[in-house]
Design a protein around this motif. Structure first.
Motif, PDB file in Angstrom:
ATOM      1  N   ALA A   1       0.806  -1.222   0.000  1.00  0.00           N
ATOM      2  CA  ALA A   1       0.000   0.000   0.000  1.00  0.00           C
ATOM      3  C   ALA A   1       0.839   1.271   0.000  1.00  0.00           C
ATOM      4  O   ALA A   1       0.640   2.151  -0.818  1.00  0.00           O
ATOM      5  CB  ALA A   1      -0.952  -0.012   1.195  1.00  0.00           C
ATOM      6  N   GLY A   2       1.790   1.370   0.915  1.00  0.00           N
ATOM      7  CA  GLY A   2       2.526   2.615   1.046  1.00  0.00           C
ATOM      8  C   GLY A   2       1.557   3.760   1.321  1.00  0.00           C
ATOM      9  O   GLY A   2       0.717   3.694   2.203  1.00  0.00           O
ATOM     10  N   SER A   3       1.651   4.813   0.498  1.00  0.00           N
ATOM     11  CA  SER A   3       0.738   5.959   0.648  1.00  0.00           C
ATOM     12  C   SER A   3      -0.490   5.830  -0.246  1.00  0.00           C
ATOM     13  O   SER A   3      -1.334   6.730  -0.272  1.00  0.00           O
ATOM     14  CB  SER A   3       1.489   7.253   0.305  1.00  0.00           C
ATOM     15  N   GLN A   4      -0.622   4.726  -0.955  1.00  0.00           N
ATOM     16  CA  GLN A   4      -1.745   4.546  -1.878  1.00  0.00           C
ATOM     17  C   GLN A   4      -3.009   4.104  -1.134  1.00  0.00           C
ATOM     18  O   GLN A   4      -2.936   3.367  -0.158  1.00  0.00           O
ATOM     19  CB  GLN A   4      -1.421   3.480  -2.924  1.00  0.00           C
ATOM     20  N   THR A   5      -4.140   4.550  -1.629  1.00  0.00           N
ATOM     21  CA  THR A   5      -5.423   4.061  -1.117  1.00  0.00           C
ATOM     22  C   THR A   5      -6.221   3.360  -2.213  1.00  0.00           C
ATOM     23  O   THR A   5      -6.981   2.436  -1.929  1.00  0.00           O
ATOM     24  CB  THR A   5      -6.267   5.214  -0.556  1.00  0.00           C
ATOM     25  N   GLN A   6      -6.030   3.808  -3.468  1.00  0.00           N
ATOM     26  CA  GLN A   6      -6.746   3.203  -4.588  1.00  0.00           C
ATOM     27  C   GLN A   6      -5.832   3.074  -5.807  1.00  0.00           C
ATOM     28  O   GLN A   6      -4.967   3.928  -6.037  1.00  0.00           O
ATOM     29  CB  GLN A   6      -7.969   4.039  -4.993  1.00  0.00           C
ATOM     30  N   GLY A   7      -6.038   1.994  -6.553  1.00  0.00           N
ATOM     31  CA  GLY A   7      -5.401   1.846  -7.854  1.00  0.00           C
ATOM     32  C   GLY A   7      -6.431   2.167  -8.918  1.00  0.00           C
ATOM     33  O   GLY A   7      -7.579   1.747  -8.820  1.00  0.00           O
ATOM     34  N   THR A   8      -6.036   2.931  -9.919  1.00  0.00           N
ATOM     35  CA  THR A   8      -6.987   3.397 -10.933  1.00  0.00           C
ATOM     36  C   THR A   8      -6.560   2.961 -12.327  1.00  0.00           C
ATOM     37  O   THR A   8      -5.377   3.029 -12.676  1.00  0.00           O
ATOM     38  CB  THR A   8      -7.097   4.935 -10.898  1.00  0.00           C
TER      39      THR A   8
END
Length: 292
Positions: free
Chosen positions: A136-143
Motif C-alpha cells: 500500500a505505502g501511501s496509496q489508497t486506490q489503484g486506478t
C-alpha cells in the motif's frame, strides 16, 4: 440579330462549360480522396459531425491503449496474490506439522521464516511501471482508465475502474531489511514457533493464517472481477470504434461506383461543351462574309 459586340450563344456555352468544370473538379476530388466531404465547404454539417467523431474515436483508441496498461497492472497484482496464497498454504501445512507433539518446532520455524521471506519478496517484486498494488505505502486506490464518453450536453468524460489497495494490500510497507509489515499478511509475518509453544498458541497461529487466506481470496476475487471488466470494456471499445468508423464513412466517404459513372458523364459533357463554345465563337466569324 447578330452582334459583333456581344455573342449570346458563346456566353451561354461558356457558362455551361464553367458549371460542368466545377462539377468535374468536385467529382475528380471525390475519386482521388475517396471522400465526398473532405472539407467544410463540401458540407458543413457532415464535416462537423465527422470531425468531432474522428476526434472522439482517437480518444477512445487512447483509452483502449490505457486499458492494456491497466490490464498489465492488474495481472501483476493478481500473480502476486495467487503466489502468496500458495506460500501461505505452505505455512498452514507447516503449522499442522508442528501440532504433532514429537515434531521439531525450531526446525519447522526455519522453514516458516523462509516462507515469510518469500512473501516479502513477492510483495516487493509485484511492481509494474512503478506501481505496486500489493504494497500500500501511501496509496489508497489503484486506478485504471477504461473509457472515454461524450454525454448528451456535449461534455466529455474519462471513466475509470478502481481497486481498493488500502483494503486488499498484502503489506502496508516493506522495511529497509526487505521484510513486509502490516496489511493482510502482517500477522502472518509475526508467526514464530518455539520448542515450548503450546497447542493453543499454534491454534491461534492457524486462525491467523486462515484469516489471511480469506482476505487474500477476497483480494484475488476483486482483481479477477476487475480483469473481467477490463476485458469486456476492451471488447466494447473495439466494437464502438468500428461503429464510429462506419458511421463517419457513411457521412463523408464517396460512393466510388457512382462517382466513376458521374466522372465519365461529366467528361463527355465537358467535351460537348467545348465543342459548343467553339461553334458559338465561330458564328461571329460568319459576319465577315457579309463584307466580302
Amino acid at each position: 440579330m447578330t452582334s459583333v459586340n456581344f455573342n449570346a450563344g458563346a456566353t451561354a456555352a461558356l457558362q455551361t462549360l464553367r458549371n460542368i468544370n466545377d462539377s468535374l473538379d468536385k467529382t475528380q476530388n471525390a475519386v482521388s480522396t475517396g471522400q465526398k466531404v473532405s472539407s467544410a465547404s463540401d458540407g458543413v454539417a457532415y464535416w462537423s459531425i465527422a470531425t468531432t467523431m474522428k476526434s472522439d474515436n482517437k480518444a477512445l483508441g487512447a483509452a483502449s491503449d490505457a486499458l492494456a496498461v491497466g490490464s498489465a497492472k492488474v495481472d501483476t497484482a493478481y500473480s502476486a496474490v495467487d503466489s502468496a496464497i500458495d506460500v501461505v498454504n505452505e505455512i498452514k501445512a507447516k503449522l499442522v506439522t508442528a501440532s504433532e507433539s514429537s515434531s521439531d518446532k525450531d526446525q519447522i520455524q526455519l522453514e516458516i521464516t523462509n516462507l515469510q521471506d518469500q512473501l516479502s519478496s513477492i510483495g516487493q517484486a509485484a511492481s509494474f511501471n512503478g506501481e505496486n498494488w500489493v504494497v500500500a505505502g501511501s496509496q489508497t486506490q489503484g486506478t485504471v482508465v477504461d473509457g472515454f464518453i461524450r454525454n448528451s450536453s456535449g461534455g466529455v468524460q474519462i471513466t475509470t475502474a478502481t481497486y481498493d489497495i488500502s483494503t486488499y494490500a498484502m503489506f502496508d510497507s516493506i522495511q529497509a531489511n526487505g521484510a513486509g509489515t502490516g496489511g493482510i499478511l502482517g500477522a502472518v509475518m509475526t508467526i514464530a514457533l518455539t520448542s515450548t509453544m503450546t497447542q493453543g498458541q499454534i491454534d491461534d497461529y492457524m486462525d491467523t493464517v486462515e484469516t489471511a487466506l480469506s482476505s487474500l481470496t477476497d483480494s484475488g476475487a476483486a482483481l479477477g472481477a476487475m480483469t473481467t471488466r477490463i476485458n469486456l470494456q476492451s471488447d466494447y471499445a473495439s466494437s464502438l470504434s468500428d461503429a464510429i468508423d462506419s458511421g463517419v464513412s457513411g457521412l463523408v466517404d464517396a460512393d466510388m461506383e457512382e462517382e466513376s459513372a458521374k466522372l465519365s458523364a461529366l467528361q463527355t459533357q465537358q467535351s460537348l461543351a467545348i465543342q459548343s463554345l467553339s461553334i458559338a465563337n465561330s458564328s461571329s466569324q460568319n459576319v465577315l462574309r457579309l463584307f466580302q
